[in-house]
Every structure is written in C-alpha cells, then in structure tokens.
Design a protein around this motif. Structure first.
Motif, mmCIF file in Angstrom:
data_model
loop_
_atom_site.group_PDB
_atom_site.id
_atom_site.type_symbol
_atom_site.label_atom_id
_atom_site.label_comp_id
_atom_site.label_asym_id
_atom_site.label_seq_id
_atom_site.Cartn_x
_atom_site.Cartn_y
_atom_site.Cartn_z
ATOM 1 N N ALA A 46 0.825 -1.211 0.000
ATOM 2 C CA ALA A 46 0.000 0.000 0.000
ATOM 3 C C ALA A 46 0.860 1.261 0.000
ATOM 4 C CB ALA A 46 -0.926 -0.003 1.217
ATOM 5 N N GLU A 47 2.094 1.135 0.477
ATOM 6 C CA GLU A 47 3.037 2.257 0.521
ATOM 7 C C GLU A 47 3.959 2.281 -0.691
ATOM 8 O OE1 GLU A 47 5.075 1.530 4.137
ATOM 9 O OE2 GLU A 47 3.352 2.003 5.415
ATOM 10 N N GLY A 48 3.722 1.404 -1.657
ATOM 11 C CA GLY A 48 4.551 1.397 -2.860
ATOM 12 C C GLY A 48 5.544 0.266 -2.933
ATOM 13 N N GLY A 49 5.458 -0.676 -1.997
ATOM 14 C CA GLY A 49 6.345 -1.833 -2.035
ATOM 15 C C GLY A 49 7.733 -1.519 -1.513
ATOM 16 N N VAL A 50 8.701 -2.326 -1.909
ATOM 17 C CA VAL A 50 10.097 -2.144 -1.518
ATOM 18 C C VAL A 50 10.856 -1.574 -2.708
ATOM 19 C CG1 VAL A 50 12.226 -3.340 -0.828
ATOM 20 C CG2 VAL A 50 10.046 -3.954 0.227
ATOM 21 N N LEU A 51 11.199 -0.300 -2.602
ATOM 22 C CA LEU A 51 11.853 0.426 -3.689
ATOM 23 C C LEU A 51 11.063 0.279 -4.985
ATOM 24 C CD1 LEU A 51 15.624 -0.373 -2.959
ATOM 25 C CD2 LEU A 51 14.211 1.517 -2.115
ATOM 26 N N GLY A 52 9.727 0.382 -4.858
ATOM 27 C CA GLY A 52 8.858 0.332 -6.020
ATOM 28 C C GLY A 52 8.472 -1.058 -6.482
ATOM 29 N N ARG A 53 8.948 -2.094 -5.801
ATOM 30 C CA ARG A 53 8.641 -3.472 -6.205
ATOM 31 C C ARG A 53 7.585 -4.068 -5.268
ATOM 32 N NH1 ARG A 53 14.527 -6.110 -6.483
ATOM 33 N NH2 ARG A 53 13.361 -7.932 -7.236
ATOM 34 N N GLU A 54 6.600 -4.737 -5.841
ATOM 35 C CA GLU A 54 5.529 -5.344 -5.058
ATOM 36 C C GLU A 54 6.077 -6.512 -4.229
ATOM 37 O OE1 GLU A 54 1.199 -7.573 -5.652
ATOM 38 O OE2 GLU A 54 2.480 -7.138 -7.383
ATOM 39 N N VAL A 55 5.730 -6.527 -2.939
ATOM 40 C CA VAL A 55 6.173 -7.595 -2.042
ATOM 41 C C VAL A 55 5.257 -8.797 -2.203
ATOM 42 C CG1 VAL A 55 6.583 -8.273 0.348
ATOM 43 C CG2 VAL A 55 7.081 -5.920 -0.399
ATOM 44 N N LYS A 56 5.846 -9.952 -2.456
ATOM 45 C CA LYS A 56 5.106 -11.209 -2.513
ATOM 46 C C LYS A 56 5.789 -12.215 -1.595
ATOM 47 C CE LYS A 56 2.788 -10.684 -6.890
ATOM 48 N NZ LYS A 56 2.258 -11.397 -8.086
ATOM 49 N N LEU A 57 4.995 -13.068 -0.975
ATOM 50 C CA LEU A 57 5.509 -14.014 0.013
ATOM 51 C C LEU A 57 5.536 -15.425 -0.535
ATOM 52 C CD1 LEU A 57 3.560 -12.758 3.172
ATOM 53 C CD2 LEU A 57 5.801 -12.002 2.338
ATOM 54 N N GLU A 58 6.578 -16.145 -0.188
ATOM 55 C CA GLU A 58 6.699 -17.571 -0.470
ATOM 56 C C GLU A 58 6.830 -18.260 0.886
ATOM 57 O OE1 GLU A 58 7.079 -21.106 -2.684
ATOM 58 O OE2 GLU A 58 6.967 -19.121 -3.618
ATOM 59 N N ILE A 59 5.793 -18.993 1.311
ATOM 60 C CA ILE A 59 5.817 -19.633 2.621
ATOM 61 C C ILE A 59 6.622 -20.927 2.540
ATOM 62 C CG2 ILE A 59 4.438 -20.581 4.491
ATOM 63 C CD1 ILE A 59 4.120 -17.550 4.064
ATOM 64 N N VAL A 60 7.600 -21.047 3.432
ATOM 65 C CA VAL A 60 8.456 -22.237 3.504
ATOM 66 C C VAL A 60 8.298 -22.833 4.900
ATOM 67 C CG1 VAL A 60 10.825 -23.106 3.417
ATOM 68 C CG2 VAL A 60 10.086 -21.309 1.826
ATOM 69 N N ASP A 61 8.102 -24.124 4.980
ATOM 70 C CA ASP A 61 7.876 -24.785 6.265
ATOM 71 C C ASP A 61 9.173 -24.874 7.063
ATOM 72 O OD1 ASP A 61 7.057 -26.242 8.420
ATOM 73 O OD2 ASP A 61 6.616 -28.084 7.309
ATOM 74 N N GLY A 62 9.307 -23.988 8.046
ATOM 75 C CA GLY A 62 10.484 -23.994 8.904
ATOM 76 C C GLY A 62 10.428 -25.027 10.002
ATOM 77 N N GLY A 63 9.340 -25.818 10.063
ATOM 78 C CA GLY A 63 9.237 -26.883 11.048
ATOM 79 C C GLY A 63 9.793 -28.204 10.556
ATOM 80 N N ALA A 64 10.193 -28.257 9.290
ATOM 81 C CA ALA A 64 10.826 -29.461 8.759
ATOM 82 C C ALA A 64 12.256 -29.576 9.290
ATOM 83 C CB ALA A 64 10.827 -29.422 7.231
ATOM 84 N N ARG A 65 12.909 -30.687 9.017
ATOM 85 C CA ARG A 65 14.299 -30.848 9.446
ATOM 86 C C ARG A 65 15.159 -29.758 8.823
ATOM 87 N NH1 ARG A 65 13.083 -35.932 7.805
ATOM 88 N NH2 ARG A 65 14.573 -35.781 6.082
ATOM 89 N N PRO A 66 16.151 -29.228 9.569
ATOM 90 C CA PRO A 66 16.955 -28.115 9.046
ATOM 91 C C PRO A 66 17.534 -28.359 7.653
ATOM 92 C CG PRO A 66 17.402 -28.417 11.370
ATOM 93 C CD PRO A 66 16.503 -29.545 10.974
ATOM 94 N N GLY A 67 18.023 -29.565 7.402
ATOM 95 C CA GLY A 67 18.588 -29.853 6.084
ATOM 96 C C GLY A 67 17.557 -29.778 4.979
ATOM 97 N N VAL A 68 16.324 -30.179 5.284
ATOM 98 C CA VAL A 68 15.237 -30.103 4.305
ATOM 99 C C VAL A 68 14.892 -28.647 3.998
ATOM 100 C CG1 VAL A 68 12.805 -30.658 3.908
ATOM 101 C CG2 VAL A 68 14.320 -32.357 4.970
ATOM 102 N N VAL A 69 14.828 -27.817 5.044
ATOM 103 C CA VAL A 69 14.535 -26.394 4.851
ATOM 104 C C VAL A 69 15.647 -25.745 4.022
ATOM 105 C CG1 VAL A 69 13.939 -24.225 5.968
ATOM 106 C CG2 VAL A 69 13.369 -26.383 7.086
ATOM 107 N N ALA A 70 16.896 -26.075 4.331
ATOM 108 C CA ALA A 70 18.030 -25.500 3.599
ATOM 109 C C ALA A 70 17.990 -25.896 2.122
ATOM 110 C CB ALA A 70 19.345 -25.943 4.237
ATOM 111 N N ALA A 71 17.646 -27.140 1.845
ATOM 112 C CA ALA A 71 17.558 -27.596 0.453
ATOM 113 C C ALA A 71 16.482 -26.831 -0.304
ATOM 114 C CB ALA A 71 17.291 -29.100 0.412
ATOM 115 N N ARG A 72 15.345 -26.582 0.363
ATOM 116 C CA ARG A 72 14.275 -25.817 -0.275
ATOM 117 C C ARG A 72 14.714 -24.389 -0.565
ATOM 118 N NH1 ARG A 72 10.536 -25.171 -3.851
ATOM 119 N NH2 ARG A 72 8.731 -23.902 -3.200
#
Length: 357
Positions: A46-72
């Motif tokens: 609503a404020e114009g994003g980050v340096l004019g770029r629209e913010v979009k989210l990619e949800i990553v499951d941080g509850g998985a094993r650390p190595g799995v999260v790192a691979a993702r």
C-alpha cells in the motif's frame, strides 16, 4: 541456471521466503506467523512496495528438518524465485540456512535467539538472553525472592547456549542454579518435570519450544508444582497459553519485546489493523508471530536507507539503522536489534504486562 533477481519479468516484484513452522513443536503458532506476514506485505504494498517493487511471500515450512529447509531455500534462490528471506524459526534452522543464503539475498532472522550471530547478510530482529532473560531474573529475585532456579530446555543450540549464559547471569546476580535438564524437540518432558520437582528450586526457567512447553505446563500443574514454584520463559505466547489450559499457567512469567496485551498506541494499532484484515477469528496475534512483521519491515526500511536491496549495501547500512514499529523504536548495533523488553504474567489465556525491563 538463473541467478536470484535476474528472472525475466520479475523486476516489479520482490519475493520474500517466509520460513515459519508449519509442523513440529512450534507449529501451533505457524498460522499466526503467516497471517501477520500477510498484513506486513499488504501494508508495504500500500506504501509502494520495496523500492517500487511489489512484495510477494513464499511460505516455507520452517518446522521441517533443518537440512530439508536449507535444500528448499537453495532451490528457491538458485532459480531466482526469492529475493530475501525472513521468518520465525529455531536456531538450528538458521544455522542450516546461513551457508545456503551466504550473501546471495538478505536474511532478516526474527526469532529470539542465543545471540552472537555475526555472519554477513543476517540481520537479527529478536531478543537475546542478556536483554531478555537476565533482567527478568533480576526482577523476579528482587520482587518475588526467586534465587534458586532449575533450567529445562529442548536439546539444541538456543536452549543450550542460553543455559550457559544463564549460568553467567546467576554469578552476576547472586542466584543459584539448582540443575538443568534437556530433552529432544518433541520428546517426553516427564523427566524434566520430575527433576525440577526434586531440585528444591524457587523457579523453573523454561527454554522449551511450542508444544513442548505446553506439555511441560500441563504436567507441571498436574503435580501441583504451579502452586509452589515460579516458571519463567522467554518463549511463551497466547496460543501456548490456550493449549496449556486455564489451570496450568499460574505463576508463569514471560519476558518479550511484544505482547498482544501491551497498552500503548503502537501495539494497539497493530492489533486493530490485524483484525481489520483477517477478522475477529484470525489466529491469535502473539510475540512469535509479531516478530515476522518486524522482519519484513526491517528489510523494507533498511532497503530504503541503503537505496538498494543488494546484500553488500545492506551490510554497509545496518549499523545504527533504526525504525519505529509496534515494539517502539528498534535500533541495530551491528547486525543485532536492540529493543525494549517487557515482563508479563500469565492471566488466564492472556498476559498482564507488569513492567518494562
């Protein structure tokens, strides 16, 4: 193979991988983390994003094993599908992600943690033991006479290193550590309750995550220990109170930089905006989730200060960087945020804030 930030057609978006727990002991506040991240992205856009770029989210499951999260994360960065990383997740996951991210994209780590992170490109928004646990122990000593403590925790880097820090604090504050015991994440906490019971301590310092803390609270109360011992935790939020049960949180104290029940304009305004976006049935707003809001706003405000989202320029701009948000004024000393921490006591399914530490 494409490099992050060079995919054709992506110049108008700024994609953030939000690494939050969707399973495991911390999974119970994952929905709150996702909901508040959506609010932060909505506000930034609503404020114009980050340096004019629209913010979009990619949800990553941080509850998985650390190595799995790192691979993702490696896959997402290598294919140019994310431009930054943030979110609440345990230190074991952060340590797995750090070499994967490694100066390629900025990383705002939002959780409270053991302190000491100095790897470039990692900006730590959360509380550390020196500013969170030590003053809480001092207040409980001075006001409630708690001088003997038993430490219980999950067996990974944050509880272990925080426990070591507490032993230093105990010497400085004239406290006694009656003992300590740890259990694997998601393990049986019965032995922790038993050892705390026989230790003769005044209070139990809980370094337990999510559902592990909930189960500890339940078993602690079933023995009646909540009537004769204090509990003090740097990681306890409203979902955990609800899951613990009304009778299991007597004499439970918590230190954190944010509580939903804080009575100040910044905190109340955030709660109003959160409910306006998601409705009254939204996942409970809490200190772990609110940290995800801080992480996204940290990245955005730092990018505005640097005039770019490149990691070297953000590294150069971080020291002395400050902004104002729901926690009040946040100022970075090096890569670590400094912020006010409050002490609260559990009151049913919410917290009553006692003092600012």
């Amino acid at each position: 193979m494409a490099v992050a930030g060079t995919v054709e057609g992506r110049r108008d978006t700024w994609r953030v991988a939000m690494v939050i727990p969707l399973r495991g002991p911390a999974g119970l506040f994952g929905p709150s983390c996702e909901a508040i991240a959506e609010l932060a992205a909505h506000e930034l856009n609503a404020e114009g994003g980050v340096l004019g770029r629209e913010v979009k989210l990619e949800i990553v499951d941080g509850g998985a094993r650390p190595g799995v999260v790192a691979a993702r994360l490696h896959e997402l960065i290598e294919t140019g599908r994310v431009d930054a990383v943030s979110g609440w997740h345990i230190s074991s996951v952060r340590n797995a992600l750090a070499p994967v991210i490694s100066d390629r994209v900025p990383y705002a780590y939002t959780s409270l943690y053991e302190g000491g992170e100095r790897r470039p490109g990692i900006f730590c928004c959360g509380e550390t033991p020196r500013l969170q646990i030590a003053p809480g122990l001092a207040w409980l000593r001075d006001n409630l006479g708690a001088r003997s403590w038993f430490i219980v925790g999950d067996d990974y880097v944050w509880p272990r290193e925080s426990g070591a820090a507490v032993r230093t604090f105990a010497r400085e504050l004239g406290l006694r550590i009656a003992g300590e015991a740890y259990v694997e994440l998601g393990g049986d906490v019965a032995d922790l309750v038993e050892k705390a019971d026989i230790s003769g301590c005044d209070g139990v310092l809980m370094l337990l995550v999510g559902q592990d803390a909930v189960e500890f609270n339940r078993q602690f109360a079933r023995r009646g220990l909540h009537e004769r011992m204090l509990r003090f935790s740097p990681l306890m939020e409203e979902n955990m109170l609800l899951a613990s049960g009304l009778t299991a949180t007597t004499n439970l104290f918590v230190a954190a930089a944010y509580f939903r029940s804080l009575v100040n304009a910044d905190a109340m305004d955030l709660l109003n905006r959160y409910v306006s976006l998601h409705g009254p049935d939204a996942p409970a707003l809490n200190n772990a989730a609110e940290s995800c809001y801080e992480g996204l706003h940290t990245l955005a405000a730092l990018a505005r200060r640097a005039g770019t989202t490149s990691v070297p320029d953000l590294n150069a701009a971080i020291d002395g960087f400050a902004y104002h948000g729901p926690r009040g004024t946040i100022e970075f000393h090096g890569q670590q945020a400094a912020q006010h921490v409050h002490l609260a006591v559990a009151d049913g399914y919410d917290f009553t804030v006692i003092t600012r530490l």
